[in-house]
Design a protein around this motif. Structure first.
Motif, PDB file in Angstrom:
ATOM      1  N   HIS A 163      53.242  -8.574 -13.579  1.00  0.00           N
ATOM      2  CA  HIS A 163      53.281  -9.934 -14.099  1.00  0.00           C
ATOM      3  C   HIS A 163      52.432 -10.864 -13.242  1.00  0.00           C
ATOM      4  CE1 HIS A 163      56.466  -8.512 -16.650  1.00  0.00           C
ATOM      5  NE2 HIS A 163      57.083  -8.035 -15.600  1.00  0.00           N
ATOM      6  N   GLY A 164      52.037 -11.948 -13.846  1.00  0.00           N
ATOM      7  CA  GLY A 164      51.353 -12.984 -13.098  1.00  0.00           C
ATOM      8  C   GLY A 164      49.874 -12.744 -12.892  1.00  0.00           C
ATOM      9  N   TYR A 165      49.286 -11.820 -13.627  1.00  0.00           N
ATOM     10  CA  TYR A 165      47.857 -11.552 -13.469  1.00  0.00           C
ATOM     11  C   TYR A 165      47.042 -12.707 -14.027  1.00  0.00           C
ATOM     12  CZ  TYR A 165      43.337  -9.314 -13.610  1.00  0.00           C
ATOM     13  OH  TYR A 165      42.019  -9.023 -13.420  1.00  0.00           O
ATOM     14  N   THR A 166      46.066 -13.165 -13.265  1.00  0.00           N
ATOM     15  CA  THR A 166      45.167 -14.228 -13.700  1.00  0.00           C
ATOM     16  C   THR A 166      43.823 -13.602 -14.066  1.00  0.00           C
ATOM     17  OG1 THR A 166      46.229 -15.789 -12.206  1.00  0.00           O
ATOM     18  CG2 THR A 166      44.032 -16.376 -13.016  1.00  0.00           C
ATOM     19  N   PRO A 167      43.352 -13.799 -15.298  1.00  0.00           N
ATOM     20  CA  PRO A 167      42.069 -13.210 -15.703  1.00  0.00           C
ATOM     21  C   PRO A 167      40.931 -13.660 -14.786  1.00  0.00           C
ATOM     22  CG  PRO A 167      43.235 -14.061 -17.611  1.00  0.00           C
ATOM     23  CD  PRO A 167      43.985 -14.530 -16.391  1.00  0.00           C
ATOM     24  N   ARG A 168      39.991 -12.755 -14.560  1.00  0.00           N
ATOM     25  CA  ARG A 168      38.799 -13.045 -13.764  1.00  0.00           C
ATOM     26  C   ARG A 168      37.577 -12.565 -14.526  1.00  0.00           C
ATOM     27  NH1 ARG A 168      39.352 -10.644  -7.933  1.00  0.00           N
ATOM     28  NH2 ARG A 168      37.438 -11.831  -7.641  1.00  0.00           N
ATOM     29  N   ASN A 169      36.496 -13.275 -14.379  1.00  0.00           N
ATOM     30  CA  ASN A 169      35.231 -12.854 -14.970  1.00  0.00           C
ATOM     31  C   ASN A 169      34.557 -11.843 -14.053  1.00  0.00           C
ATOM     32  OD1 ASN A 169      35.417 -14.517 -17.238  1.00  0.00           O
ATOM     33  ND2 ASN A 169      34.648 -16.259 -16.080  1.00  0.00           N
ATOM     34  N   ALA A 170      33.760 -10.987 -14.652  1.00  0.00           N
ATOM     35  CA  ALA A 170      33.048  -9.967 -13.885  1.00  0.00           C
ATOM     36  C   ALA A 170      31.609  -9.884 -14.371  1.00  0.00           C
ATOM     37  CB  ALA A 170      33.731  -8.621 -14.049  1.00  0.00           C
ATOM     38  N   GLU A 171      30.755  -9.478 -13.450  1.00  0.00           N
ATOM     39  CA  GLU A 171      29.346  -9.268 -13.767  1.00  0.00           C
ATOM     40  C   GLU A 171      29.038  -7.791 -13.558  1.00  0.00           C
ATOM     41  OE1 GLU A 171      25.052 -10.332 -11.751  1.00  0.00           O
ATOM     42  OE2 GLU A 171      26.667 -11.810 -11.612  1.00  0.00           O
ATOM     43  N   LEU A 172      28.469  -7.155 -14.581  1.00  0.00           N
ATOM     44  CA  LEU A 172      28.120  -5.745 -14.473  1.00  0.00           C
ATOM     45  C   LEU A 172      26.933  -5.596 -13.532  1.00  0.00           C
ATOM     46  CD1 LEU A 172      28.648  -2.835 -15.455  1.00  0.00           C
ATOM     47  CD2 LEU A 172      27.017  -3.282 -17.302  1.00  0.00           C
ATOM     48  N   ALA A 173      27.147  -4.915 -12.408  1.00  0.00           N
ATOM     49  CA  ALA A 173      26.094  -4.723 -11.411  1.00  0.00           C
ATOM     50  C   ALA A 173      25.324  -3.433 -11.665  1.00  0.00           C
ATOM     51  CB  ALA A 173      26.697  -4.705 -10.011  1.00  0.00           C
ATOM     52  N   ASN A 174      26.016  -2.425 -12.198  1.00  0.00           N
ATOM     53  CA  ASN A 174      25.378  -1.130 -12.409  1.00  0.00           C
ATOM     54  C   ASN A 174      26.200  -0.339 -13.406  1.00  0.00           C
ATOM     55  OD1 ASN A 174      23.556   0.976 -12.079  1.00  0.00           O
ATOM     56  ND2 ASN A 174      24.576   1.780 -10.270  1.00  0.00           N
ATOM     57  N   SER A 175      25.541   0.485 -14.188  1.00  0.00           N
ATOM     58  CA  SER A 175      26.219   1.371 -15.126  1.00  0.00           C
ATOM     59  C   SER A 175      25.440   2.666 -15.210  1.00  0.00           C
ATOM     60  CB  SER A 175      26.309   0.719 -16.512  1.00  0.00           C
ATOM     61  OG  SER A 175      27.025   1.548 -17.401  1.00  0.00           O
ATOM     62  N   ARG A 177      25.554   6.437 -17.224  1.00  0.00           N
ATOM     63  CA  ARG A 177      26.126   7.266 -18.273  1.00  0.00           C
ATOM     64  C   ARG A 177      25.803   8.723 -18.015  1.00  0.00           C
ATOM     65  NH1 ARG A 177      25.003  10.058 -21.849  1.00  0.00           N
ATOM     66  NH2 ARG A 177      23.426   9.996 -23.368  1.00  0.00           N
ATOM     67  N   PHE A 178      26.767   9.592 -18.303  1.00  0.00           N
ATOM     68  CA  PHE A 178      26.599  11.021 -18.063  1.00  0.00           C
ATOM     69  C   PHE A 178      26.785  11.807 -19.353  1.00  0.00           C
ATOM     70  CE2 PHE A 178      28.011   8.998 -14.211  1.00  0.00           C
ATOM     71  CZ  PHE A 178      27.126   9.491 -13.267  1.00  0.00           C
ATOM     72  N   ASP A 179      26.149  12.984 -19.424  1.00  0.00           N
ATOM     73  CA  ASP A 179      26.288  13.844 -20.594  1.00  0.00           C
ATOM     74  C   ASP A 179      27.738  14.277 -20.812  1.00  0.00           C
ATOM     75  OD1 ASP A 179      23.573  13.686 -21.093  1.00  0.00           O
ATOM     76  OD2 ASP A 179      23.097  15.545 -20.028  1.00  0.00           O
ATOM     77  N   SER A 180      28.545  14.270 -19.764  1.00  0.00           N
ATOM     78  CA  SER A 180      29.960  14.632 -19.870  1.00  0.00           C
ATOM     79  C   SER A 180      30.746  13.612 -20.691  1.00  0.00           C
ATOM     80  CB  SER A 180      30.586  14.727 -18.476  1.00  0.00           C
ATOM     81  OG  SER A 180      30.566  13.449 -17.850  1.00  0.00           O
ATOM     82  N   GLY A 181      30.139  12.449 -20.955  1.00  0.00           N
ATOM     83  CA  GLY A 181      30.819  11.374 -21.661  1.00  0.00           C
ATOM     84  C   GLY A 181      31.399  10.334 -20.727  1.00  0.00           C
ATOM     85  N   VAL A 182      31.419  10.619 -19.438  1.00  0.00           N
ATOM     86  CA  VAL A 182      31.913   9.669 -18.440  1.00  0.00           C
ATOM     87  C   VAL A 182      30.840   8.606 -18.218  1.00  0.00           C
ATOM     88  CG1 VAL A 182      32.576   9.394 -16.006  1.00  0.00           C
ATOM     89  CG2 VAL A 182      33.403  11.364 -17.320  1.00  0.00           C
ATOM     90  N   VAL A 183      31.291   7.378 -18.025  1.00  0.00           N
ATOM     91  CA  VAL A 183      30.406   6.269 -17.678  1.00  0.00           C
ATOM     92  C   VAL A 183      30.998   5.613 -16.435  1.00  0.00           C
ATOM     93  CG1 VAL A 183      29.417   4.057 -18.407  1.00  0.00           C
ATOM     94  CG2 VAL A 183      29.781   5.876 -20.088  1.00  0.00           C
ATOM     95  N   ILE A 184      30.183   5.428 -15.402  1.00  0.00           N
ATOM     96  CA  ILE A 184      30.645   4.726 -14.203  1.00  0.00           C
ATOM     97  C   ILE A 184      30.062   3.325 -14.244  1.00  0.00           C
ATOM     98  CG2 ILE A 184      30.657   4.634 -11.684  1.00  0.00           C
ATOM     99  CD1 ILE A 184      30.490   7.686 -11.650  1.00  0.00           C
ATOM    100  N   ASN A 185      30.964   2.339 -14.361  1.00  0.00           N
ATOM    101  CA  ASN A 185      30.581   0.931 -14.403  1.00  0.00           C
ATOM    102  C   ASN A 185      31.000   0.258 -13.105  1.00  0.00           C
ATOM    103  OD1 ASN A 185      29.537   0.936 -17.060  1.00  0.00           O
ATOM    104  ND2 ASN A 185      31.590   0.784 -17.888  1.00  0.00           N
ATOM    105  N   ASP A 186      30.076  -0.435 -12.491  1.00  0.00           N
ATOM    106  CA  ASP A 186      30.323  -1.149 -11.245  1.00  0.00           C
ATOM    107  C   ASP A 186      30.217  -2.644 -11.517  1.00  0.00           C
ATOM    108  OD1 ASP A 186      30.301  -2.253  -8.683  1.00  0.00           O
ATOM    109  OD2 ASP A 186      28.923  -0.757  -7.858  1.00  0.00           O
ATOM    110  N   TYR A 187      31.351  -3.337 -11.404  1.00  0.00           N
ATOM    111  CA  TYR A 187      31.423  -4.766 -11.669  1.00  0.00           C
ATOM    112  C   TYR A 187      31.644  -5.547 -10.398  1.00  0.00           C
ATOM    113  CZ  TYR A 187      32.304  -3.399 -16.536  1.00  0.00           C
ATOM    114  OH  TYR A 187      32.208  -2.856 -17.778  1.00  0.00           O
ATOM    115  N   ARG A 188      31.014  -6.689 -10.276  1.00  0.00           N
ATOM    116  CA  ARG A 188      31.288  -7.652  -9.207  1.00  0.00           C
ATOM    117  C   ARG A 188      32.171  -8.722  -9.837  1.00  0.00           C
ATOM    118  NH1 ARG A 188      30.330  -8.083  -4.487  1.00  0.00           N
ATOM    119  NH2 ARG A 188      28.704  -6.530  -4.425  1.00  0.00           N
ATOM    120  N   LEU A 189      33.332  -8.943  -9.224  1.00  0.00           N
ATOM    121  CA  LEU A 189      34.269  -9.933  -9.758  1.00  0.00           C
ATOM    122  C   LEU A 189      33.943 -11.315  -9.210  1.00  0.00           C
ATOM    123  CD1 LEU A 189      37.545  -7.864  -9.584  1.00  0.00           C
ATOM    124  CD2 LEU A 189      36.195  -8.402 -11.581  1.00  0.00           C
ATOM    125  N   ASN A 190      34.027 -12.317 -10.067  1.00  0.00           N
ATOM    126  CA  ASN A 190      33.735 -13.704  -9.686  1.00  0.00           C
ATOM    127  C   ASN A 190      35.017 -14.410  -9.260  1.00  0.00           C
ATOM    128  OD1 ASN A 190      31.031 -13.269 -10.491  1.00  0.00           O
ATOM    129  ND2 ASN A 190      31.581 -13.750 -12.593  1.00  0.00           N
TER     130      ASN A 190
END
Length: 190
Positions: A163-175, A177-190
């Motif tokens: 409880h009590g989570y406050t939404p935060r915006n994020a900026e995608l720094a890097n993404s 994609r792999f043939d396995s279907g996995v995607v690694i997304n790296d976000y910087r939170l503001n």
């Protein structure tokens, strides 16, 4: 300054574990594993490092934070010191039975993180899980690195639980994609 990085596997529908608290539906084979072993070696458990003949360089992380339920996953496998190469902190208000190599804390996790960040320079701090600890630390998380897996759980342990989570915006720094279907997304939170 050191950053708190929530680096975690997640399903397409935002869960870090299934309703029965398992996460074995996440693929552990595929081309994404080469990147994980190369770029996130510090986040591999000690037994995995030994089995693969790898040494953690401690250039990405030198500290790991876990909630008790995340830590207990290893206990069920007889693993009470999962990351011997890292400083390990387990947060629990009730559990304290851990080996000397692991620090257990009932303190406010955010206060502990602020203290760690203010300490001597070092590698980043890895928030391993779980969802409740992530919610308690939401305001302290600097980066969110999601290993998005091509699976849905429908229910389970959410990325942020509590409880009590406050939404935060994020900026995608890097993404990546792999043939396995996995995607690694790296976000910087503001």
């Amino acid at each position: 300054m050191r950053e708190l990085v929530y680096y975690v596997a997640v399903s397409l529908d935002g869960f870090i574990a299934a309703p029965d608290h398992t996460f074995d539906a996440f693929p552990v084979t595929g081309d994404h594993m080469d990147t994980i072993m190369k770029d996130y070696t510090d986040a591999l458990p000690g037994p995995a490092l030994a089995a693969l003949g790898l040494t953690a360089p401690l250039t990405r992380f030198d500290t790991v934070l876990m909630g008790w339920n995340t830590y207990a996953v290893g206990l069920a496998q007889g693993l009470d010191n999962p990351y011997p190469h890292l400083r390990q902190y387990v947060f629990s208000r009730t559990q304290t039975a851990v080996p000397a190599a692991v620090t257990t804390s009932a303190e406010d996790p955010a206060a502990v993180v602020r203290e760690l960040k203010a300490g001597p320079d070092g590698a980043d701090i890895w928030l391993c899980g779980g969802g409740q600890l992530a919610s308690a630390l939401a305001g302290e998380i600097d980066r969110l690195v999601l290993k998005v897996n091509p699976v849905t759980f429908g229910a389970g342990i959410p990325l942020f639980a509590g409880h009590g989570y406050t939404p935060r915006n994020a900026e995608l720094a890097n993404s990546k994609r792999f043939d396995s279907g996995v995607v690694i997304n790296d976000y910087r939170l503001n």
